[in-house]
Enzyme design. Structure first.
Site, PDB file in Angstrom:
ATOM      1  N   ASN A 158       0.846  -1.192   0.000  1.00  0.00           N
ATOM      2  CA  ASN A 158       0.000   0.000   0.000  1.00  0.00           C
ATOM      3  C   ASN A 158       0.886   1.248   0.000  1.00  0.00           C
ATOM      4  O   ASN A 158       2.101   1.157   0.060  1.00  0.00           O
ATOM      5  CB  ASN A 158      -0.954  -0.015   1.205  1.00  0.00           C
ATOM      6  CG  ASN A 158      -0.186  -0.097   2.509  1.00  0.00           C
ATOM      7  OD1 ASN A 158       0.528   0.824   2.886  1.00  0.00           O
ATOM      8  ND2 ASN A 158      -0.313  -1.229   3.202  1.00  0.00           N
ATOM      9  N   ASP A 196      -4.036  -6.551   5.050  1.00  0.00           N
ATOM     10  CA  ASP A 196      -5.010  -7.411   5.718  1.00  0.00           C
ATOM     11  C   ASP A 196      -4.909  -8.866   5.252  1.00  0.00           C
ATOM     12  O   ASP A 196      -5.193  -9.786   5.992  1.00  0.00           O
ATOM     13  CB  ASP A 196      -6.431  -6.891   5.458  1.00  0.00           C
ATOM     14  CG  ASP A 196      -6.679  -5.590   6.206  1.00  0.00           C
ATOM     15  OD1 ASP A 196      -6.129  -5.456   7.323  1.00  0.00           O
ATOM     16  OD2 ASP A 196      -7.394  -4.711   5.677  1.00  0.00           O
ATOM     17  N   LYS A 222       8.991 -16.979 -10.764  1.00  0.00           N
ATOM     18  CA  LYS A 222       8.232 -15.842 -11.285  1.00  0.00           C
ATOM     19  C   LYS A 222       7.032 -16.362 -12.092  1.00  0.00           C
ATOM     20  O   LYS A 222       7.205 -17.229 -12.967  1.00  0.00           O
ATOM     21  CB  LYS A 222       9.147 -15.001 -12.177  1.00  0.00           C
ATOM     22  CG  LYS A 222       8.481 -13.766 -12.695  1.00  0.00           C
ATOM     23  CD  LYS A 222       9.425 -12.970 -13.585  1.00  0.00           C
ATOM     24  CE  LYS A 222       8.640 -11.876 -14.280  1.00  0.00           C
ATOM     25  NZ  LYS A 222       9.384 -11.264 -15.370  1.00  0.00           N
ATOM     26  N   PRO A 278      -2.609 -12.150  10.501  1.00  0.00           N
ATOM     27  CA  PRO A 278      -2.977 -11.961  11.916  1.00  0.00           C
ATOM     28  C   PRO A 278      -3.153 -10.473  12.211  1.00  0.00           C
ATOM     29  O   PRO A 278      -2.471  -9.644  11.610  1.00  0.00           O
ATOM     30  CB  PRO A 278      -1.761 -12.518  12.672  1.00  0.00           C
ATOM     31  CG  PRO A 278      -0.637 -12.520  11.689  1.00  0.00           C
ATOM     32  CD  PRO A 278      -1.250 -12.667  10.328  1.00  0.00           C
ATOM     33  N   PHE A 288      -4.620   2.915  14.815  1.00  0.00           N
ATOM     34  CA  PHE A 288      -5.000   3.961  13.864  1.00  0.00           C
ATOM     35  C   PHE A 288      -6.159   3.452  13.019  1.00  0.00           C
ATOM     36  O   PHE A 288      -6.273   2.255  12.775  1.00  0.00           O
ATOM     37  CB  PHE A 288      -3.818   4.317  12.959  1.00  0.00           C
ATOM     38  CG  PHE A 288      -2.906   5.337  13.560  1.00  0.00           C
ATOM     39  CD1 PHE A 288      -2.884   6.637  13.098  1.00  0.00           C
ATOM     40  CD2 PHE A 288      -2.083   5.009  14.631  1.00  0.00           C
ATOM     41  CE1 PHE A 288      -2.059   7.590  13.661  1.00  0.00           C
ATOM     42  CE2 PHE A 288      -1.245   5.953  15.204  1.00  0.00           C
ATOM     43  CZ  PHE A 288      -1.244   7.249  14.714  1.00  0.00           C
TER      44      PHE A 288
HETATM   45  O1  C5P Z   1      -8.487  -3.217  10.755  1.00  0.00           O
HETATM   46  P1  C5P Z   1      -7.708  -2.059  10.248  1.00  0.00           P
HETATM   47  O2  C5P Z   1      -6.575  -2.461   9.325  1.00  0.00           O
HETATM   48  O3  C5P Z   1      -8.519  -0.974   9.643  1.00  0.00           O
HETATM   49  O4  C5P Z   1      -7.086  -1.441  11.574  1.00  0.00           O
HETATM   50  C1  C5P Z   1      -6.076  -0.475  11.561  1.00  0.00           C
HETATM   51  C2  C5P Z   1      -5.275  -0.571  12.827  1.00  0.00           C
HETATM   52  O5  C5P Z   1      -4.965  -1.914  13.137  1.00  0.00           O
HETATM   53  C3  C5P Z   1      -3.937   0.106  12.662  1.00  0.00           C
HETATM   54  O6  C5P Z   1      -3.546   0.576  13.943  1.00  0.00           O
HETATM   55  C4  C5P Z   1      -3.047  -1.022  12.174  1.00  0.00           C
HETATM   56  O7  C5P Z   1      -1.686  -0.782  12.478  1.00  0.00           O
HETATM   57  C5  C5P Z   1      -3.587  -2.185  12.960  1.00  0.00           C
HETATM   58  N1  C5P Z   1      -3.491  -3.482  12.271  1.00  0.00           N
HETATM   59  C6  C5P Z   1      -2.672  -4.452  12.782  1.00  0.00           C
HETATM   60  N2  C5P Z   1      -2.607  -5.691  12.177  1.00  0.00           N
HETATM   61  C7  C5P Z   1      -3.316  -5.940  11.066  1.00  0.00           C
HETATM   62  C8  C5P Z   1      -4.176  -4.954  10.542  1.00  0.00           C
HETATM   63  C9  C5P Z   1      -4.228  -3.739  11.155  1.00  0.00           C
HETATM   64  O8  C5P Z   1      -1.992  -4.209  13.786  1.00  0.00           O
HETATM   65  N3  C5P Z   1      -3.234  -7.146  10.497  1.00  0.00           N
END
Ligand code: C5P
Length: 401
Positions: A210, A279, A289, A306, A324
């Site tokens: 991202n 995610d 490749k 996770p 966040f």
């Molecule tokens: O669920 P979402 O990605 O919107 O949540 C964002 C928050 O969760 C951020 O603080 C991000 O660093 C944290 N996060 C995490 N592990 C993940 C996904 C998000 O710690 N796998």
């Protein structure tokens, strides 16, 4: 690393003979790692030329409030936002009078009115002018408004008088300026911060990621260091320089970030999840490749990563846990849902639909959400915001004990 490293200092120069020392001050601030932009009043330009200050600072010098060209570049509001500190050296009696009255009749006073950054004045004037009741009354007002006053020193003056009113020497100014950025509010605490994106490999040359730059997380690391915390940065791939006084752990994938976070969070007091974690990751990593075939589409199967911050918040010895929430709609609702679902103590919500803030930009504006309250912090530099957030976390952490 000096606490002035990476700081953005707006140096205001007003019209006094000590203005010649401001040229040296620019150099000393840069030696300490700060970027410096200079704003000069018309009177200051009688003592030292903007060209000198431009050559030293490496930035155009700002002199005009009502110049359409200057405002089209970096206008007074942008300068006010850019600054982590507005340092005015020398500050004349006239400037102190105008500032104490809240005037905005030139560029420098307007910046002082607009900025959310701290302001420090280094007075320099004749001893009679300093001792004058009007100057002393203005000084009281400025101190009341939490404006920092450095000096003045006592001694021989350019006019031949002896007494208070000499501008401090550049090295003394640097020492006092550095102190402004160290707070001690997290002394003795361990803080762990995740930052940047993660990369999830598809094959040996491709990945899912991202646009996160890591700037917000790194600014929080710097602010935590300044607050005296033992600080750990767990960072995905970014272009940013690593902070010297933090333990830095480089990771690439969400699973690596998860492992490092759970390890470091065991004995930490404050965990801040500023990373933009992917995610999902590809279910399988192709060993070679992937070749372009004849088919017009291909399907990648992804599996959930996770949730790092939720796992930290589920630890038996749970640290104060901050997440966040970057949302493009229903900011507060979604952020509050995240607070509850992940069992967080605080959520910092930012609206990524506004493209001049948040992801990959230098500024941010956020809403701080806990169980009982919602507090908005308006747009400012990520460094400035980071210091305010760290002060807020430190206060909440202290009130929990
Ligand atoms: O669920 P979402 O990605 O919107 O949540 C964002 C928050 O969760 C951020 O603080 C991000 O660093 C944290 N996060 C995490 N592990 C993940 C996904 C998000 O710690 N796998």
């Amino acid at each position: 690393m000096s606490s002035l490293a990476n700081k953005q200092i707006l140096l205001g120069v007003t019209g006094g003979i000590a203005a010649y020392k401001s040229a040296d001050l620019v150099r000393r601030l840069q030696d300490a790692g700060a970027s410096v932009q200079v704003v000069m009043t018309p009177a200051a330009q009688e003592f030292i030329t903007p060209l000198t200050m431009q050559a030293l600072s490496g930035y155009p010098v700002h002199t005009q409030l009502l110049d359409p060209e200057a405002e089209a570049g970096m206008g007074h509001i942008q300068l006010a936002r850019w600054a982590d500190l507005v340092l005015i050296a020398p500050a004349t009696a006239d400037f102190m009078a105008r500032l104490s009255q809240g005037m905005g009749n030139d560029l420098l006073t307007s910046i002082c009115l607009a900025t959310a950054a701290p302001i420090a004045l280094v007075p320099a004037m004749n001893q009679g002018m300093w001792r004058n009741a009007a100057t002393q009354a203005n000084l009281d007002i400025l101190i009341d408004r939490k404006i920092h006053i450095f000096g003045p020193a006592d001694g021989g003056q350019a006019c031949g008088d002896i007494g208070p009113g000499r501008m401090l020497e550049p090295l003394q100014i640097i020492a006092l300026t550095s102190q402004l950025f160290t707070t001690g509010s997290l002394a003795g605490k361990k803080v762990v911060i995740t930052a940047g994106p993660t990369r999830e490999a598809i094959d040996p040359v491709r990945y899912i990621s991202n646009y996160s730059s890591g700037k917000m997380g790194y600014a929080l690391v710097q602010a935590a260091i300044e607050a005296g915390a033992q600080t750990v940065l767990i960072s995905g791939p970014t272009q940013l320089a690593k902070p010297a006084r933090a333990k830095c752990i480089d990771v690439t994938t969400a699973e690596e970030m998860y492992a490092a976070s759970l390890q470091e969070a065991q004995d930490c007091d404050l965990f801040i999840a500023a990373a933009a974690v992917a995610d999902y990751r590809p279910t399988e990593l192709a060993p070679q490749k992937l070749k372009k075939g004849d088919s017009e589409s291909i399907t990648l199967t992804l599996i959930k990563n996770p949730d790092i911050v939720a796992s930290v918040a589920a630890l038996e010895r749970k640290p104060f846990t901050v997440g966040f929430a970057a949302e493009s709609e229903q900011l507060i609702n979604y952020a509050r849902a995240k607070l509850e679902r992940k069992n967080l103590d605080l959520v910092i919500a930012n609206n990524i639909a506004e493209n001049h803030i948040g992801f990959n930009s230098d500024d941010n504006a956020v809403t701080v959400i806990d169980k009982n309250s919602t507090v908005e912090i308006s747009q400012r530099s990520k460094q400035q915001l980071a210091r305010e957030l760290i002060a807020c976390f430190a206060q909440k952490l202290a009130s929990q004990l």
